[in-house]
Design a protein around this motif. Structure first.
Motif, short mmCIF file in Angstrom:
data_model
loop_
_atom_site.label_atom_id
_atom_site.label_comp_id
_atom_site.label_asym_id
_atom_site.label_seq_id
_atom_site.Cartn_x
_atom_site.Cartn_y
_atom_site.Cartn_z
N TYR A 35 0.87 -1.17 0.00
CA TYR A 35 0.00 0.00 0.00
C TYR A 35 0.91 1.22 0.00
O TYR A 35 2.08 1.14 0.37
N LYS A 42 -5.04 9.49 1.45
CA LYS A 42 -5.43 8.23 2.05
C LYS A 42 -4.44 7.13 1.72
O LYS A 42 -3.64 7.22 0.80
N VAL A 43 -4.49 6.07 2.50
CA VAL A 43 -3.71 4.87 2.23
C VAL A 43 -4.35 4.15 1.04
O VAL A 43 -5.54 3.86 1.05
N PHE A 45 -4.32 1.00 -1.91
CA PHE A 45 -3.89 -0.34 -2.28
C PHE A 45 -3.09 -0.29 -3.58
O PHE A 45 -3.48 0.38 -4.54
N VAL B 4 -14.64 4.83 1.00
CA VAL B 4 -14.82 5.03 2.43
C VAL B 4 -14.67 6.51 2.72
O VAL B 4 -13.71 7.14 2.26
N PHE B 34 -13.06 -2.32 9.39
CA PHE B 34 -11.91 -2.22 10.28
C PHE B 34 -11.68 -0.77 10.69
O PHE B 34 -11.99 0.16 9.94
N TYR B 36 -8.14 1.08 11.92
CA TYR B 36 -6.72 1.00 12.20
C TYR B 36 -6.27 2.31 12.84
O TYR B 36 -6.82 3.38 12.56
N GLN B 38 -2.71 4.70 13.73
CA GLN B 38 -1.29 4.91 13.44
C GLN B 38 -0.77 5.95 14.41
O GLN B 38 -1.06 7.16 14.27
N PHE B 90 -7.79 5.35 10.91
CA PHE B 90 -8.24 5.02 9.56
C PHE B 90 -9.35 3.98 9.61
O PHE B 90 -9.19 2.93 10.23
N GLN B 94 -13.45 -4.03 3.54
CA GLN B 94 -12.93 -5.17 2.80
C GLN B 94 -14.15 -5.91 2.25
O GLN B 94 -15.02 -6.30 3.02
N LYS B 100 -8.44 -7.14 -0.21
CA LYS B 100 -7.93 -5.79 -0.38
C LYS B 100 -8.69 -4.85 0.54
O LYS B 100 -9.92 -4.91 0.64
N LEU B 101 -7.97 -3.98 1.22
CA LEU B 101 -8.60 -2.98 2.09
C LEU B 101 -8.71 -1.66 1.34
O LEU B 101 -7.76 -1.21 0.71
N PHE B 103 -9.21 2.17 2.22
CA PHE B 103 -9.10 3.03 3.38
C PHE B 103 -9.81 4.36 3.16
O PHE B 103 -9.91 4.86 2.05
N GLY B 104 -10.24 4.93 4.28
CA GLY B 104 -10.66 6.31 4.27
C GLY B 104 -9.44 7.23 4.35
O GLY B 104 -8.30 6.77 4.43
N THR B 105 -9.69 8.52 4.32
CA THR B 105 -8.60 9.49 4.30
C THR B 105 -7.95 9.67 5.67
O THR B 105 -6.91 10.30 5.77
#
Lengths: 118, 113
Positions: A35, A42-43, A45, B4, B34, B36, B38, B90, B94, B100-101, B103-105
Motif C-alpha cells: 500500500y 489516504k492509504v 492499495f 470510504v 476495520f 486501524y 497509526q 483510519f 474489505q 484488499k482494504l 481506506f478512508g482518508t
C-alpha cells in the motif's frame, strides 16, 4: 510478537532512478501486499501477492512497478524509473489467510518506507 | 466502486472527553469493516474489526464501533480519551470476495492534557 519489517525506513532518490523497497512478512503468512500513502492523502492499495503471483493490482500499479518474493522470506517492491509523484510512504502488509468469504484475514502492516523522489 | 468516507479530518479534544469518529462506506455487498490506528512514527495497528454477528464491536484500549448496515456506517467511539490516544485513525472496508482494504482518508486526533 511477530511483526512485518520494512527496509529502508527512508530513501531519497533522483527522478528516473530505480528503487527497491524490501519487506519481511510474518513467517507463516500467505498473502502479501503493498500500500502507499502520499503525504496528506489516504492509504491506497497497490498490489496483493499470493502463491508467487500477483492476485490483484490497482490502476496505480502500472508497468513501472513490480513485486517479487525472491527467497521465500523477502517481499520486494521495485519501481523501475521513479517519478516525483512516487514520493510517498509505502507500507507492506501480510495476512495469514487467503480470501474465504466472510473470514478474510486481518492484515498486519509494517512501519513503512518513506520514499522521497527529487 | 467501493469508497470510504471519514468526515472528520482533524479532531482536537481534551483528556476525558468523549470521542466519536464517523465512517461511511459505499458498497452494496457483504463487507468486513476495520479501524486501524497509526501512532506517530509507528505502523498501522488494528483497533477493532467487524466481520459478522453483534454489530457493536469492542477493540483494544477501550475503543468500540457500531456497524449500522442501513446507514452504511461504522463509527468509532471512546467514552473518555487519553493523551496517549493522539494518533491518526483510519477506517477501512474489505469486500466479500477480496482481502484488499479500501481506506478512508484518516482522522487526525489530538488529545491535550
Amino acid at each position: 510478537e511477530p511483526e512485518v519489517t520494512q527496509t529502508p525506513s527512508h530513501q531519497v532518490t533522483q527522478m528516473g532512478q530505480e528503487v527497491i523497497l524490501r519487506c519481511v512478512p510474518i513467517s507463516n503468512h500467505l498473502y502479501f501486499y503493498w500500500y502507499r500513502q502520499i503525504l496528506g492523502q489516504k492509504v491506497e492499495f497497490l498490489v496483493s501477492f499470493y502463491n508467487n503471483e500477483i492476485s490483484e493490482k490497482s490502476e496505480i500499479f502500472d508497468d513501472q512497478f513490480s513485486v517479487e518474493r525472491p527467497d521465500g522470506s523477502n517481499f520486494t517492491l521495485k519501481i523501475r524509473s521513479t517519478k516525483l509523484e512516487d514520493s510517498a510512504m509505502y507500507f507492506c502488509a501480510s495476512s495469514p489467510r487467503p480470501p474465504s468469504g466472510l473470514n478474510t484475514g486481518e492484515l498486519f502492516f509494517g512501519e513503512g518506507s518513506r520514499l522521497t523522489v527529487l | 466502486a467501493q469508497s470510504v468516507s471519514q468526515h472528520n479530518h482533524h479532531v482536537i479534544l481534551s483528556e476525558a472527553a468523549s470521542l466519536e469518529l464517523g465512517c461511511n462506506y459505499s458498497y452494496g455487498g457483504t463487507v468486513n469493516l476495520f479501524w486501524y490506528v497509526q501512532y506517530p512514527g509507528q505502523h498501522l495497528q488494528l483497533l477493532l474489526k467487524y466481520f459478522s454477528g453483534d454489530p457493536l464491536v469492542k477493540g483494544i484500549k477501550g475503543f468500540e464501533a457500531e456497524f449500522i448496515k442501513s446507514k452504511f456506517s461504522f463509527n468509532l467511539r471512546k467514552p473518555s480519551v487519553q493523551w496517549s490516544d493522539t494518533a491518526e485513525y483510519f477506517c477501512a472496508v474489505q469486500s466479500y470476495n477480496t482481502d484488499k482494504l479500501i481506506f478512508g482518508t484518516g482522522t487526525r486526533l489530538q488529545v491535550f492534557p
